[in-house]
Design a protein around this motif. Sequence first.
Motif, PDB file in Angstrom:
ATOM      1  N   THR A 464      59.533  17.390  54.524  1.00 18.14           N
ATOM      2  CA  THR A 464      59.027  16.012  54.596  1.00 18.14           C
ATOM      3  C   THR A 464      59.763  15.066  53.659  1.00 18.14           C
ATOM      4  O   THR A 464      59.449  13.878  53.604  1.00 18.14           O
ATOM      5  N   ILE A 465      60.761  15.601  52.962  1.00 13.02           N
ATOM      6  CA  ILE A 465      61.412  14.803  51.914  1.00 13.02           C
ATOM      7  C   ILE A 465      62.090  13.559  52.481  1.00 13.02           C
ATOM      8  O   ILE A 465      62.192  12.532  51.809  1.00 13.02           O
ATOM      9  N   SER A 466      62.474  13.637  53.757  1.00 15.48           N
ATOM     10  CA  SER A 466      63.165  12.504  54.368  1.00 15.48           C
ATOM     11  C   SER A 466      62.247  11.293  54.519  1.00 15.48           C
ATOM     12  O   SER A 466      62.700  10.181  54.737  1.00 15.48           O
ATOM     13  N   LEU A 467      60.933  11.491  54.402  1.00 12.25           N
ATOM     14  CA  LEU A 467      59.986  10.389  54.569  1.00 12.25           C
ATOM     15  C   LEU A 467      59.718   9.636  53.268  1.00 12.25           C
ATOM     16  O   LEU A 467      58.952   8.676  53.255  1.00 12.25           O
ATOM     17  N   LEU A 468      60.353  10.101  52.195  1.00 12.73           N
ATOM     18  CA  LEU A 468      60.067   9.535  50.870  1.00 12.73           C
ATOM     19  C   LEU A 468      60.097   8.007  50.855  1.00 12.73           C
ATOM     20  O   LEU A 468      59.223   7.370  50.288  1.00 12.73           O
ATOM     21  N   ASP A 469      61.134   7.424  51.496  1.00 10.24           N
ATOM     22  CA  ASP A 469      61.282   5.975  51.402  1.00 10.24           C
ATOM     23  C   ASP A 469      60.363   5.229  52.344  1.00 10.24           C
ATOM     24  O   ASP A 469      59.712   4.273  51.951  1.00 10.24           O
ATOM     25  N   LYS A 470      60.290   5.734  53.603  1.00 11.90           N
ATOM     26  CA  LYS A 470      59.565   4.961  54.604  1.00 11.90           C
ATOM     27  C   LYS A 470      58.070   5.263  54.631  1.00 11.90           C
ATOM     28  O   LYS A 470      57.248   4.363  54.759  1.00 11.90           O
ATOM     29  N   GLU A 471      57.722   6.524  54.551  1.00 15.10           N
ATOM     30  CA  GLU A 471      56.319   6.916  54.704  1.00 15.10           C
ATOM     31  C   GLU A 471      55.912   7.851  53.565  1.00 15.10           C
ATOM     32  O   GLU A 471      55.579   9.016  53.805  1.00 15.10           O
ATOM     33  N   PRO A 472      55.898   7.358  52.339  1.00 23.79           N
ATOM     34  CA  PRO A 472      55.641   8.265  51.206  1.00 23.79           C
ATOM     35  C   PRO A 472      54.300   9.002  51.320  1.00 23.79           C
ATOM     36  O   PRO A 472      54.178  10.124  50.850  1.00 23.79           O
ATOM     37  N   LEU A 473      53.316   8.377  51.987  1.00 25.92           N
ATOM     38  CA  LEU A 473      52.009   9.026  52.060  1.00 25.92           C
ATOM     39  C   LEU A 473      52.016  10.254  52.973  1.00 25.92           C
ATOM     40  O   LEU A 473      51.078  11.046  52.958  1.00 25.92           O
ATOM     41  N   PHE A 474      53.061  10.394  53.768  1.00 27.55           N
ATOM     42  CA  PHE A 474      53.159  11.572  54.639  1.00 27.55           C
ATOM     43  C   PHE A 474      53.973  12.691  54.018  1.00 27.55           C
ATOM     44  O   PHE A 474      54.118  13.763  54.602  1.00 27.55           O
ATOM     45  N   VAL A 475      54.529  12.433  52.851  1.00 25.73           N
ATOM     46  CA  VAL A 475      55.332  13.464  52.197  1.00 25.73           C
ATOM     47  C   VAL A 475      54.413  14.519  51.597  1.00 25.73           C
ATOM     48  O   VAL A 475      53.421  14.205  50.939  1.00 25.73           O
ATOM     49  N   LYS A 476      54.738  15.778  51.874  1.00 31.01           N
ATOM     50  CA  LYS A 476      53.962  16.876  51.312  1.00 31.01           C
ATOM     51  C   LYS A 476      54.635  17.360  50.031  1.00 31.01           C
ATOM     52  O   LYS A 476      55.861  17.275  49.889  1.00 31.01           O
ATOM     53  N   ALA A 477      53.805  17.876  49.142  1.00 37.40           N
ATOM     54  CA  ALA A 477      54.326  18.376  47.872  1.00 37.40           C
ATOM     55  C   ALA A 477      54.334  19.894  47.876  1.00 37.40           C
ATOM     56  O   ALA A 477      53.555  20.529  48.579  1.00 37.40           O
TER      57      ALA A 477
END
Length: 590
Positions: A464-477
């Motif tokens: 999910t790291i690719s979503l960091l900029d656009k959709e940070p709330l969808f990034v999993k840790a």
Amino acid sequence: MDKSIRHSRRTHSGGLLNDCNVGEKVTLAGWVNRRRDHGGLIFIDLRDRNGVVQVAADPKNKEAFKIAEKIRDEYVLSVEGEVSLRPEGTENPNLPTGKIEVIASRISVLNVAKTPPFEIVDDLNVDENLRLKYRYLDIRRKPMLDSLKLRHQVVTTVRNFLNDYGFIEVETPFLTKSTPEGARDYLVPSRVHPDHFYALPQSPQLFKQILMVSGIERYYQLARCFRDEDLRADRQPEHTQIDMEMSFVEQDDILSLVEEMMKRVFESLGMNLEIPFERLNYDEAMEKYGSDKPDVRFGMELVDVSKIVINSGFKVFDNVIESGGVVKGINAKGCGKFSRSQIDVLTKFVSVYGAKGLAWIQVTEDGEIKSPISKFFSKETIDSITKTLDANSGDLLLFVADKKEIACESLGQLRLHLAKEMDLIDKTTYKFLWIVDFPMFEYDENEKRHKAHHHPFTSPNEKTISLLDKEPLFVKANAYDLVLNGVEVGGGSIRIHSQDLQRKIFSLLGLSEIDINEKFGFLIEAFQYGAPPHGGIAFGLDRLIMLLAKKDTIRDVMAFPKTQTATCPLTGAPDKVTDKQLRELHIRVK
RNA sequence: GGGGGCGUGGUGUAGCCUGGUUUAACACACUGGCCUGUCAAGCCAGAGAUCGCGGGUUCAAAUCCCGUCGCUCCCGCCA
């Protein structure tokens, strides 16, 4: 002979004597648990760390008897005598030492004692403040002593386990730097540097990561952590963590090591533990249990009925769904006879968690539907609802329609509440559960910014790291929590070890370049010198012991806890200090 | 910061709602006495609280009202 017992004043522990000792001359030391004076014969229950033994003082031995007559509860005694079998018929099967007694040949009072403000008994019912003020007396009670022994046992097992696995225990500072994010810090003013303050650590997080850069590879510490936040039954201003960090590991390495460790802890307490533990991802946990620390000792899972009730004509539900919310329900099995006022109490209960209402459908004993909202629904819809929630005669279906978080959380709390009320929880079992795939961020409405769900050093999941900029709330840790019986007992993550990524996460959290360099520069700098991939976990020792000791509060497994207002009734802390002290610290009050 | 509960001899409670026959009751603990097999010992006698604190209402307050303090549970907060 146990090394812990023999002193010049003691040959045996009274609490450990048994019929094997019959005929031995012993010298005991301990406290008077209770005295029973029969006029011609006096019994003294002498207590030490290991238990209680009956001492009999016979008038034939004038001197000892004379002393026994004056003795009061909690006096400290030295007793010499012979271990004898009790006369037939006078054994006490409730006492491990109940087959024997010590016939006193000499009794001496090592110290007298005032009458304690409460009785030193196992089953005590007094105000906790009084217990804390006289904690030294409280700890004389077996349940308290047992808790501390249990705690020691667990700590010992954990240390042995981690030592076996090549971990090195390293101490990290208490006087450290205040950093943004996280809980409120306890501050310590610097005398040498006016206007400068140390902070007590909320956890050794940064130090343990730096120790990974140092090449320690496997670190642990039984670390005291300080957080200046409001207290709860399971939260104290200072608590102890079993803190671990490892280099060159991935999530599974840590989870399986922890499972082994817990297995060993349970074995040391004579319990078997099935591993591996069940894993549940965060989204699913919220969906099914309305909690990121679900108690899975019972069912009553949350069910989403939005699709069934949508467009059925019930405005309250329709409006919520249209605006992006959900309608969720639980089946309170067997609560179909709840009265209107009982349901009102439940409605009030969920309102605490933000739910604006609680809809309900009762399925009566004869299968009739009773509900203030059923008139809005077709028979098919009702059938579909009851079928989805597996409702039978005598069940009560409860619904919350709201924003997803509120619907889930309030029903999740209601689920727990009802389970306790209906006694659905098997208190004899221990159910561990991993929660994985946490979101990286959550949005803070008050501060209008993203916050780290776990902490800012947690690495994002590669998928999910690719979503960091656009959709940070969808990034999993790459973060994981260990849950035991509905209590979060541990949490950790695979950390960031790249300075670039770490900078990026900080900036997503709203920290400026200047903030980053000022507050976390030392960490970023350390990452420039060959930081290994690393990750770790920390356990709330107090909570773990609380569960193992079957207590309701961590105060019962801490020797000297604070009250809810963070005071210590024993010492009187916190307290005022002298003007001189303040001057030296360059502090003016008010 | 907010909501709920509790506060009566040393301890735990009753009394409070519905103010006055209450001299504030009971149990445990405590003190003294009797008692040689108890272990929650027993029996007899006794001491001990102006009801968290302050104010108000009332002829009268443990009881009603307001404020305040302490403890506790929860929400917020706790990466």
